[in-house]
Design an enzyme around this catalytic site. Structure first.
Site, PDB file in Angstrom:
ATOM      1  N   SER A   7       0.833  -1.199   0.000  1.00  0.00           N
ATOM      2  CA  SER A   7       0.000   0.000   0.000  1.00  0.00           C
ATOM      3  C   SER A   7       0.870   1.253   0.000  1.00  0.00           C
ATOM      4  CB  SER A   7      -0.930   0.011   1.218  1.00  0.00           C
ATOM      5  OG  SER A   7      -1.499   1.285   1.349  1.00  0.00           O
ATOM      6  N   HIS A  32      -1.135  -1.359  -4.285  1.00  0.00           N
ATOM      7  CA  HIS A  32      -2.419  -0.929  -3.726  1.00  0.00           C
ATOM      8  C   HIS A  32      -2.400   0.589  -3.550  1.00  0.00           C
ATOM      9  CE1 HIS A  32      -6.123  -1.679  -1.435  1.00  0.00           C
ATOM     10  NE2 HIS A  32      -5.714  -0.743  -0.597  1.00  0.00           N
ATOM     11  N   ASP A  34      -4.466   3.795  -2.338  1.00  0.00           N
ATOM     12  CA  ASP A  34      -5.593   4.244  -1.516  1.00  0.00           C
ATOM     13  C   ASP A  34      -5.966   5.678  -1.838  1.00  0.00           C
ATOM     14  OD1 ASP A  34      -6.101   1.991   0.307  1.00  0.00           O
ATOM     15  OD2 ASP A  34      -4.067   2.386   1.030  1.00  0.00           O
ATOM     16  N   MET A  36      -8.399   8.708  -0.983  1.00  0.00           N
ATOM     17  CA  MET A  36      -9.296   9.157   0.098  1.00  0.00           C
ATOM     18  C   MET A  36      -9.749  10.585  -0.153  1.00  0.00           C
ATOM     19  SD  MET A  36      -7.118   7.882   3.336  1.00  0.00           S
ATOM     20  CE  MET A  36      -6.548   6.190   3.488  1.00  0.00           C
ATOM     21  N   HIS A  65      -7.976   1.539  -4.627  1.00  0.00           N
ATOM     22  CA  HIS A  65      -8.989   1.394  -3.573  1.00  0.00           C
ATOM     23  C   HIS A  65      -9.616   2.761  -3.337  1.00  0.00           C
ATOM     24  CE1 HIS A  65      -9.690   0.404   1.000  1.00  0.00           C
ATOM     25  NE2 HIS A  65     -10.816   0.557   0.340  1.00  0.00           N
ATOM     26  N   MET A  67     -11.754   5.217  -1.558  1.00  0.00           N
ATOM     27  CA  MET A  67     -12.493   5.534  -0.324  1.00  0.00           C
ATOM     28  C   MET A  67     -13.076   6.922  -0.515  1.00  0.00           C
ATOM     29  SD  MET A  67      -9.808   3.883   2.356  1.00  0.00           S
ATOM     30  CE  MET A  67      -8.493   3.850   1.148  1.00  0.00           C
ATOM     31  N   MET A 136     -12.136  -5.171   4.726  1.00  0.00           N
ATOM     32  CA  MET A 136     -11.303  -4.263   5.519  1.00  0.00           C
ATOM     33  C   MET A 136     -11.074  -4.881   6.897  1.00  0.00           C
ATOM     34  SD  MET A 136     -10.492  -1.692   3.637  1.00  0.00           S
ATOM     35  CE  MET A 136      -9.563  -0.878   4.940  1.00  0.00           C
ATOM     36  N   ASP A 174      -7.290  -5.992   3.825  1.00  0.00           N
ATOM     37  CA  ASP A 174      -6.548  -4.718   3.883  1.00  0.00           C
ATOM     38  C   ASP A 174      -6.569  -4.129   5.290  1.00  0.00           C
ATOM     39  OD1 ASP A 174      -5.471  -2.218   3.399  1.00  0.00           O
ATOM     40  OD2 ASP A 174      -7.081  -1.529   2.086  1.00  0.00           O
TER      41      ASP A 174
HETATM   42  C1  DX5 Z   1      -6.588   2.036   5.120  1.00  0.00           C
HETATM   43  C2  DX5 Z   1      -6.025   1.640   3.790  1.00  0.00           C
HETATM   44  C3  DX5 Z   1      -4.955   0.611   3.836  1.00  0.00           C
HETATM   45  C4  DX5 Z   1      -3.722   0.984   4.583  1.00  0.00           C
HETATM   46  C5  DX5 Z   1      -3.025  -0.268   5.035  1.00  0.00           C
HETATM   47  O1  DX5 Z   1      -7.698   2.827   4.909  1.00  0.00           O
HETATM   48  O2  DX5 Z   1      -7.065   1.147   2.965  1.00  0.00           O
HETATM   49  O3  DX5 Z   1      -4.639   0.180   2.522  1.00  0.00           O
HETATM   50  O4  DX5 Z   1      -2.835   1.754   3.819  1.00  0.00           O
HETATM   51  O5  DX5 Z   1      -1.927   0.095   5.782  1.00  0.00           O
HETATM   52  P1  DX5 Z   1      -1.312  -0.831   6.925  1.00  0.00           P
HETATM   53  O6  DX5 Z   1      -0.795  -2.058   6.261  1.00  0.00           O
HETATM   54  O7  DX5 Z   1      -0.239   0.034   7.499  1.00  0.00           O
HETATM   55  O8  DX5 Z   1      -2.405  -1.134   7.900  1.00  0.00           O
HETATM   56 ZN    ZN Z   2      -6.616   0.178   1.039  1.00  0.00          ZN
END
Ligand code: DX5
Ligand code: ZN
Length: 233
Positions: A7, A32, A34, A36, A65, A67, A136, A174
């Site tokens: 990630s 991955h 993310d 947001m 991903h 969000m 999640m 995740d």
């Molecule tokens: C959280 C993200 C994850 C996060 C995982 O909202 O979707 O992908 O980056 O990070 P770690 O492995 O540090 O929990």
């Molecule tokens: Zn994620």
């Protein structure tokens, strides 16, 4: 075959390209990413320009991903800037069917994610139209949180259901995954493990990725052995 999806959120953005290449070299097939929006989750991360730029560096499968609320607004743009797969949250849209159609229509793979409090059954109606379900194992929004143990039962429930139906859909997990619990996560039924902190924040990226790869290899060997025993019965 198990897959590691490092990630990006936990990477050092001063040397992003270099770090991505290190994960790729050690065998992480996915990246991955993310995204947001500060509304669906409290934090804001990054968006299209960054994805477009790293697309020139990496050959990995870009596992985006989302969000964000109303993901249907941006599907085309994310595919155009390099997403191979787009995962959206069921909780973030009123029109999941439309989002699925759009993602497929633009030639990307569909992932559907649920937060820890959403019942696993919520994804059942979509299993025949998605390539991946993302469970999640932390509340979405931040990296570096501890793995929520109730996720194991949720992964097992989904795994059993998918296997009973004989569907090819993959399970991604995740949040909070590291070398201490990765085996339990894949034993519960995950195919793809996302890891941010455990890949980018400790020791060297190469060592961290190779440890995940070793855990996957060990489990794959065990699976082969178990399948062999089943055949002998
Ligand atoms: C959280 C993200 C994850 C996060 C995982 O909202 O979707 O992908 O980056 O990070 P770690 O492995 O540090 O929990
Ligand atoms: Zn994620």
């Amino acid at each position: 075959m198990y897959i590691l999806a490092p990630s990006l959120l936990a990477a050092d953005f001063n040397i992003l390209g270099q770090q991505i290449l290190e994960t790729q070299k050690e065998g992480a097939e996915y990246l991955h990413i993310d995204v947001m929006d500060g509304i669906f989750v409290p934090s804001i991360s990054f968006g299209m320009p960054l994805i477009k730029s790293i697309r020139e560096t990496s050959k990995q499968f870009f596992d985006v991903h989302l969000m964000i609320v109303e993901p249907e607004r941006y599907i085309e743009e994310f595919v155009k800037c390099g997403a191979d797969g787009i995962t959206f949250h069921l909780e973030a849209t009123q029109c999941a069917d439309k989002v699925i159609e759009e993602i497929h229509g633009f030639g990307a793979k569909v992932g559907i994610s649920i937060k820890p409090e959403t019942p696993v059954e919520a994804v059942y109606p979509y299993l025949d139209r998605a390539e991946m379900i993302l469970i999640m194992s932390v509340d979405p929004g931040f990296g570096g949180q501890p793995f929520l143990p109730e996720a194991y039962e949720r992964i097992r429930q989904l795994r059993n259901h998918i296997d009973e139906k004989g569907l090819p859909v993959k399970i991604e997990v995740d949040g909070g995954i590291g070398k201490k619990n990765v085996r339990q996560v894949i034993d519960a039924g995950a195919d793809i493990c996302v890891a941010g902190s455990a890949v980018f924040k400790k020791r060297s990226i190469s060592d961290n990725v190779s440890q995940f790869m070793a855990a996957f290899k060990e489990k794959e060997e065990k699976n082969r052995c178990d399948n062999g025993k089943d055949r002998q019965k």
